[in-house]
Write an enzyme that holds these catalytic residues in place. Structure first.
Site, short mmCIF file in Angstrom:
data_model
loop_
_atom_site.label_atom_id
_atom_site.label_comp_id
_atom_site.label_asym_id
_atom_site.label_seq_id
_atom_site.Cartn_x
_atom_site.Cartn_y
_atom_site.Cartn_z
N ARG A 1 -36.08 7.88 63.38
CA ARG A 1 -34.78 7.37 63.82
C ARG A 1 -35.06 5.94 64.79
NH1 ARG A 1 -30.74 12.15 65.18
NH2 ARG A 1 -31.07 13.13 63.29
N SER B 1 -25.08 13.14 67.95
CA SER B 1 -26.15 13.53 68.82
C SER B 1 -26.40 12.36 69.59
CB SER B 1 -27.33 13.57 67.82
OG SER B 1 -27.33 14.78 67.04
N GLU C 1 -30.00 8.01 71.54
CA GLU C 1 -30.03 7.63 70.29
C GLU C 1 -28.90 6.59 69.93
OE1 GLU C 1 -30.16 9.73 65.93
OE2 GLU C 1 -29.93 10.85 67.73
#
Length: 183
Positions: A9, A83, A179
């Protein structure tokens, strides 16, 4: 491709090159025969529950969707960004040290002898799951998801995220990385 520094990611476009590049096109190389990754998380268990022994791409897709629906709140019902934190990746020595104290800690082998931990589990162990202060909170079913119960400001959600990061760092010595993109 190495110049892009693709990782879990992550890429140069989310770090040092953020705001400096415009991606004009992407070339994908697709395989005629799919490689299914069913070993991660609850995918294998969900496929078993579905009665699937030899999964297809569609079966894996349905399993992933079912898992996400069961674990993540519906943004149409409660405000959230999914998330909020990345699953941290730590070195083997750090993992061995932590696993002696936390024998039930979920962990997944990662590249280069490193280990990926479950951020949601770390957050839950710090007592945040289900936490709420006014309209900013942590989802009751998934500690990885920060939620807005109504009128929480972005600043309140960000403050909560920093408190969570601080408590995970203090308890486990692991730095959680946000994130979501915050501007």
């Amino acid at each position: 491709m190495n110049d892009c520094r693709f990782g879990y990611r992550d890429s140069i476009f989310k770090s040092g090159g953020k705001g400096r590049y415009i991606i004009l096109n992407v070339t994908l190389i697709l395989r005629k025969t799919p490689v299914l990754h069913t070993h991660y998380g609850a995918i294998r268990e969900e496929l078993k529950k579905m009665g699937v022994e030899s999964p297809t791409i569609q079966d894996v897709s349905k399993a992933v969707i079912a898992i996400r629906r069961s674990k993540l709140p519906d943004p149409a019902i409660i405000g959230n960004a999914g998330s909020f934190f990345k699953n941290p990746v730590i070195d083997q020595a750090k993992f061995l040290s932590l696993s002696e104290k936390y024998t039930d800690m979920p962990a997944y082998p990662h590249e280069d002898q490193s280990v990926k931990l479950a951020a949601g589990w770390l957050i839950e162990q710090c007592g945040w799951k289900g936490y709420r202060k006014e309209d900013a909170g942590v989802h009751k079913d998934q500690a990885l998801v920060l939620v807005n119960y109504g009128k929480a400001t972005g600043g309140e959600i960000l403050d909560l995220s920093k408190k969570i990061q601080s408590s995970v760092l203090k308890k486990f010595g692991v730095q959680l990385e946000v994130e979501v993109n915050i501007y």
